[in-house]
Motif scaffolding. Structure first.
Motif, short mmCIF file in Angstrom:
data_model
loop_
_atom_site.label_atom_id
_atom_site.label_comp_id
_atom_site.label_asym_id
_atom_site.label_seq_id
_atom_site.Cartn_x
_atom_site.Cartn_y
_atom_site.Cartn_z
N ARG A 79 0.84 -1.20 0.00
CA ARG A 79 0.00 0.00 0.00
C ARG A 79 0.87 1.25 0.00
O ARG A 79 1.97 1.25 0.54
CB ARG A 79 -0.91 0.01 1.22
N ASP A 80 0.35 2.33 -0.58
CA ASP A 80 1.12 3.57 -0.63
C ASP A 80 1.20 4.24 0.73
O ASP A 80 2.11 5.02 1.00
CB ASP A 80 0.54 4.53 -1.67
N ASP A 81 0.23 3.97 1.62
CA ASP A 81 0.20 4.59 2.94
C ASP A 81 -0.63 3.68 3.84
O ASP A 81 -1.81 3.47 3.59
CB ASP A 81 -0.42 5.98 2.87
N LEU B 77 -1.58 4.26 6.85
CA LEU B 77 -2.52 5.02 7.65
C LEU B 77 -3.77 5.40 6.87
O LEU B 77 -4.88 5.36 7.40
CB LEU B 77 -1.86 6.29 8.21
N PRO C 78 -4.52 4.49 2.99
CA PRO C 78 -4.12 4.02 1.66
C PRO C 78 -5.05 4.53 0.57
O PRO C 78 -6.26 4.65 0.75
CB PRO C 78 -4.20 2.50 1.79
N SER C 79 -4.46 4.82 -0.59
CA SER C 79 -5.24 5.21 -1.77
C SER C 79 -4.92 4.32 -2.96
O SER C 79 -5.63 4.34 -3.96
CB SER C 79 -4.96 6.68 -2.13
N GLN D 256 -8.79 13.42 7.64
CA GLN D 256 -7.43 12.89 7.72
C GLN D 256 -6.60 13.65 8.75
O GLN D 256 -6.58 14.87 8.76
CB GLN D 256 -6.75 12.98 6.35
#
Length: 692
Positions: free
Chosen positions: A506-508, A510, A512-513, A659
């Motif tokens: 995952r790109d993040d 916390l 993810p997108s 966020q």
């Protein structure tokens, strides 16, 4: 009134940290921004806050100039500043505007000054038209100037300044350069700013130029005492980009480094360019590699951090004196030292800097060895969670570490201690010993567990795959009121071996997108391992995240698990090990554990098998605010592997997300599509963190 008190205290603390000089103040922007500008002036003028300073002409003019520049960087291109200066019993006002000009006499001195800022109109990108770019889609070109990914983009997200315009224009040219259009340039630009609204219309004319590709590639290698080696490498038709250039230089340089030539240098030259044909130019290149002298490794030294034992450090460095000095292996050893997790930086230098025999010196800068972190969170079921985490790195100078974590909520108590040894015996394995106590009030019972575990894990850096194996020994207790309607093992000693594997792309983690994650866990518990029960527990799962449009994201999660045993389930499957679905991270139409099978008395008894599906559509409204539509569904089997007494519970819902640096704040309501007789219509959840 009590709720306002913490806010008032926070405001006072904030204000005390943002105070400027006592005889120099800023106003006109609002309380917090005024204090921020005050503090900014203190920093830029290099004076301490809350100190009375001499306000001569130089400091006053400089302060006015700094304030004007700060406002311009915020997008207010025509700010006005009034300086109200007190001299004795008189007051004098001076004005500075966007086009700065000196206003004060050289010998002027004030006793106090108030700078009153009138920001003016905020300038923002309204339209951007770029002509001449064909290698990048028009919508993507626009995104270099106007941010996307949200349904609404406010003016503050599209602030225009001449500085950010130059940066964004430069990024567009670099993007074309990265695609092989090495001669792309701006040939015309027009900027129109509406003085009333602040709307900015930009028109750019870019000459994209031809696409550059590699033609002939010649490598010339020079070694002392031998003739030059000339070789041709196949590369014709490869797009000529800076990334390719850097990769080719690195490959040639590393080839020399591995052979024991740490002084090797690489240079390149353009031999010729072909004539442009169909928009393409072939560039013929020559790379020259000067190996320099061959160097032998003399010895390895460690400088700094005397508290860490040298025997620990030497195990991370697989280099031998007397062999050729392999600079790649030297750098890999530096990475191994950083991997111990106890250094802020590991410097590298060769001593002496020239000669045919040199020593490798690692300069060690220790990181913070003791750290206390306060933890706080919120969940709809547990409500407020408070706690702390204490970590001590390298307590005995051997790069070990221990961690202690304590959490307390209205429904649970957790205490955990872990002692770990990274790079165990010089391998990539991290070995650990863990002790844990956990008490939690569930809907229909109280669970308690205490135990210890020893295990080892490793991260496969090439793939990102993480593997672990663990032996655990624990005492598990379930305090149930109704023991007649459903029979289970309430008090069990569980001794088990667990194998785990996970992959996170995952790109993040916390918020993810894009990307995906996978995990698997297999636990085998048995009397032969020292316990009182025999069972196997398998769990598999994953998530997937992607963009459907610039502002709409799709999130999908699928996970499942099963517990099975060769003996009687009521004697071998501990009640605590059963699966309890429902809650803010599961089926959101139910409270925590509420989407679980029940006994005849209406108490949740969990399932032996389950399959959970989560689907979400996230619409980004602003940069930090999103709406979410979700569908959650779980297939439960109370007994066995999806036997006849299985049930499906589903919910749909809507939520808001904001966020933050610790993950999204979530307010979500789930409505149950097929509630049982005793189920509610739905549930409202307020929590922190991404659900899956």
């Amino acid at each position: 009134m009590r709720r306002l008190l913490p806010i008032a205290i926070l405001a006072l603390l904030w204000g005390s940290t943002l105070m400027g000089q006592s005889n120099l103040t800023v106003s006109g922007l609002g309380f917090f921004q005024d204090r921020s500008m005050d503090a900014r002036l203190s920093f830029l003028n290099n004076v301490e806050s809350d100190v009375t300073i001499d306000l001569d002409a130089a400091i006053l003019e400089d302060s006015a100039f700094l304030l004007l520049e700060q406002m311009k960087r915020k997008g207010y291109l025509e700010p006005t500043i009034e300086g109200r200066m007190r001299v004795g019993d008189t007051e004098r006002s001076v004005y500075w505007q966007g086009d700065y000009a000196i206003q004060l006499e050289v010998d002027f001195v004030a006793e106090a000054v108030e700078f009153i800022i009138t920001p003016g109109v905020l300038s923002y990108y309204d339209t951007v038209v770029v002509d001449g770019v064909h290698a990048i889609e028009a919508k993507q070109v626009e995104r270099f100037f106007i941010p996307g990914g949200v349904l609404f983009s406010g003016k503050k997200a599209r602030v225009f300044t001449y500085e950010n315009f130059e940066r964004r224009q430069g990024r567009l040219l670099r993007a074309l350069d990265d695609l092989g259009y090495r001669s792309a340039q701006v040939v015309n630009q027009q900027i129109d700013i509406d003085p009333v609204s602040g709307a900015v219309q930009v028109e750019l004319k870019i000459e994209q130029g031809p696409l550059y590709q590699i033609g002939e590639l010649e490598i010339v290698i020079t070694r002392a005492g031998s003739e030059d080696e000339v070789r041709k490498e196949p590369a014709q038709g490869v797009v000529f980009t800076r990334e390719w250039e850097q990769a080719e230089r690195a490959a040639l340089r590393n080839e020399a480094y591995r052979a024991g030539y740490p002084d090797a240098t690489v240079s390149s030259e353009i031999v010729a360019d072909s004539e442009e044909q169909a928009g393409v130019i072939l560039r013929h290149l020559r790379y020259r590699v000067d190996y320099g002298p061959a160097v032998t490794l003399q010895q390895i030294e460690f400088d700094g951090d005397a508290a860490t034992k040298r025997s620990v450090l030497k195990r991370q460095v697989e280099l031998k004196a007397g062999e050729p000095l392999d600079l790649i292996a030297v750098s890999e050893a530096r990475r191994q030292l950083m991997g111990l997790g106890i250094f802020q930086e590991v410097g590298l230098q060769l001593e002496p800097t020239s000669g045919d025999a040199r020593s490798v010196v690692y300069a060690l800068s220790p990181s913070q060895r003791k750290e206390l972190q306060l933890r706080a969170g919120w969940g709809s079921y547990e409500q407020a969670r408070l706690g702390f985490r204490w970590e001590h790195r390298s307590p005995w100078g051997r790069a070990h570490r221990y961690e202690v974590e304590v959490k307390q909520s209205f429904k649970s108590t957790l205490g955990e201690a872990t002692y770990s040894i990274p790079q165990f015996l010089g391998t990539e394995l991290t070995t650990y010993l863990n002790a844990e106590y956990n008490y939690r009030e569930e809907l229909s019972f109280d669970r308690r567990a205490q135990g210890m575990a020893v295990g080892t894990s490793m991260q496969l850096s090439d793939t990102g795959l993480r593997l672990a194996v663990e032996y655990g020994f624990s005492q598990e207790n379930a305090d149930r009121l109704d023991l007649v309607s459903f029979e289970s093992e309430e008090d069990a000693t569980v001794a088990s071996v667990t194998f785990k594997a996970s992959l996170d792309r995952r790109d993040d983690f916390l918020a993810p997108s894009s990307g995906y994650s996978l995990y698997a866990s297999l636990e085998t518990a048995g009397q032969w391992l020292g316990g009182s029960v025999n069972f196997q527990k398998l769990e598999l799962g994953g998530s997937y995240h992607t963009s459907l449009s610039e502002s709409i994201l799709l999130h999908a999660g699928l996970q499942g698990g099963t517990i099975f045993t060769t003996g009687a389930a009521e004697d071998n499957i501990p009640f605590n090990e059963r699966f309890f679905s429902g809650g803010e991270n599961s089926v959101r139409g139910y409270v925590e554990g509420g989407a679980s099978p029940r006994d005849s008395g209406g108490d949740e008894v969990g399932s032996e098998s389950y399959l959970l599906l989560n689907l979400e559509l996230e619409q980004r409204i602003y940069s930090q605010l999103s709406t979410v539509f979700f569908f959650d569904s779980v297939l439960n089997a109370r007994d066995g592997f999806f036997d006849r007494e299985r049930e499906v519970l589903s919910s749909i819902g809507f939520g808001l997300r904001y966020q933050t640096v610790v993950g999204p704040l979530r307010l979500e309501y789930g409505h149950n599509l097929n509630p049982r007789d005793s189920d509610s219509d739905g549930a409202l959840h307020f929590s922190i963190g991404f659900p899956f």
